[in-house]
Scaffold this motif. Structure first.
Motif: not given
Length: 310
Positions: A67-71, A52-63, A44-50
C-alpha cells in the motif's frame, strides 16, 4: 564481402526501459498527478485520512500486501516524506503498473496503449512467442505513420519525410513488459506530444471512415480522413495490428499534469478494430496508393566509372 547499411535501414524499436525504472525526485512530484496515474493504472484507493492522504493498493488479488500513502497536497509537513516512501515502494514493487507510473512521473508523457486479442494457442491461455513481436511491429508502424503525418498530410508517403519522422520516434519510450497482449508507449509531452495528438485524430478518423464504408458502401470518408493523418501507411499499420486476432484496440491517454490538447478527445477510451474491418482497410490503402500523385525528384550522384565504346 562487407556490406554497408542502407541510409534508411529500419531502426530498432523506441527505447525500452530495462532493469530498474527511472525514479523521480519527491520534490518534483505533484501528489494530484501521482493519484491520477495510480487510478489510471488500476490501483484502488482504500481509505486514508480525508483531506490529508489516501491509501492506495495495486490491482489484482495480490495487492493487499502493498500500500502507498499519498498526500492530497503539499500543504502538510510530512508530504515530501510520504511521497518519498511512496516512490520507493513503487520502485521495489513487482507490479507492472508500478513501473509505468514511475516512467510517467519521471518523464511526463502521454500514454498510448495497444491490445491484440489473439486467440490462445497453448496451454493455460499461453500465446506463441511471435505474438509479442507482431504487437511491437504493428505499434511501431502506427507510430511512424503518425509521425509522418506531423510533417505533412498525404494519402501515401513512400520515402518522403522518413528521416525526420524516424527521429521523432527516438523521443518515445516503450514499456518492457507485454502483459496479455498489451503494449504501452510513453510520448514525452515536452518534445513529442504532437505525435500522440496526430495518432489519436487518425484513429478516430479511420474508425469513422471504416464505419461509413461498411454502412453506405462509399469511400469518400477516407478522402477527408487524410486531413486527420490517415494514410496508406496508417491503414497498413492497422492491418498488421488486427490480422490474426479476434480484435484489436488502441487508446491514447493524456498526461494528467499537461491537460487535454485542443481538438482532442479527453475520455481515453480505446478505439476498436475487428477482422471484419480488414477488407475496408485494404481497399482504402490501395485507393490512397492509386490517388497519390507522382512527385518530381532530383537525383544527384557522382560518376565513378565511365566506359565509352570505341
Amino acid at each position: 564481402m562487407t556490406h554497408r547499411p542502407l541510409p534508411d535501414a529500419p531502426r530498432a524499436h523506441p527505447e525500452v526501459f530495462a532493469g530498474r525504472p527511472p525514479e523521480p525526485a519527491p520534490g518534483d512530484v505533484d501528489p494530484a498527478v501521482l493519484a491520477a496515474l495510480l487510478q489510471r493504472h488500476g490501483w484502488q484507493r482504500r481509505g486514508g485520512a480525508p483531506g490529508r492522504y489516501g491509501r492506495w493498493t495495486p490491482p489484482g488479488p495480490g495487492g493487499a500486501g502493498t500500500s502507498l500513502l499519498v498526500p492530497v497536497s503539499r500543504a502538510f509537513p510530512d508530504s515530501d516524506d510520504l511521497l518519498g516512501e511512496a516512490l520507493d515502494a513503487l520502485a521495489r514493487s513487482g507490479t507492472p503498473s508500478a513501473r509505468e507510473v514511475l516512467v510517467s512521473l519521471a518523464v511526463p508523457s502521454d500514454e498510448i496503449r495497444w491490445w491484440r486479442d489473439a486467440p490462445s494457442g497453448g496451454p493455460g491461455g499461453s500465446l506463441p512467442w511471435t505474438a509479442d513481436e507482431r504487437l511491437r511491429g504493428a505499434a511501431r508502424r502506427m507510430l511512424l505513420a503518425a509521425a509522418l503525418a506531423t510533417r505533412a498530410r498525404a494519402g501515401y508517403y513512400g520515402a518522403r519525410h522518413r528521416r525526420p519522422a524516424t527521429a521523432l520516434l527516438d523521443q518515445v519510450l516503450v514499456g518492457a513488459a507485454v502483459d496479455g497482449g498489451c503494449l504501452t508507449a510513453f510520448v514525452p509531452v515536452a518534445t513529442a506530444r504532437v505525435l500522440a495528438v496526430r495518432l489519436q485524430q487518425a484513429l478516430y478518423a479511420a474508425r469513422e471512415a471504416v464505419d461509413y464504408r461498411r454502412a453506405t458502401g462509399g469511400m469518400d470518408a477516407f478522402d477527408g480522413a487524410v486531413r486527420a493523418g490517415v494514410s496508406r501507411e496508417f491503414t497498413e499499420a492497422l492491418i498488421a495490428l488486427v490480422e490474426g486476432t479476434e480484435g484489436a484496440r488502441v487508446a491514447v491517454q493524456w498526461a494528467p499534469g499537461a491537460g487535454v490538447p485542443e481538438g482532442c478527445a479527453a475520455d481515453g477510451e480505446p478505439v476498436e478494430f475487428s477482422p471484419g474491418d480488414l477488407p475496408v482497410l485494404r481497399e482504402a490503402g490501395a485507393r490512397y496508393l492509386r490517388a497519390e500523385p507522382a512527385v518530381a525528384v532530383v537525383l544527384t550522384g557522382t560518376v565513378v566509372r565511365m566506359r565509352r565504346a570505341a
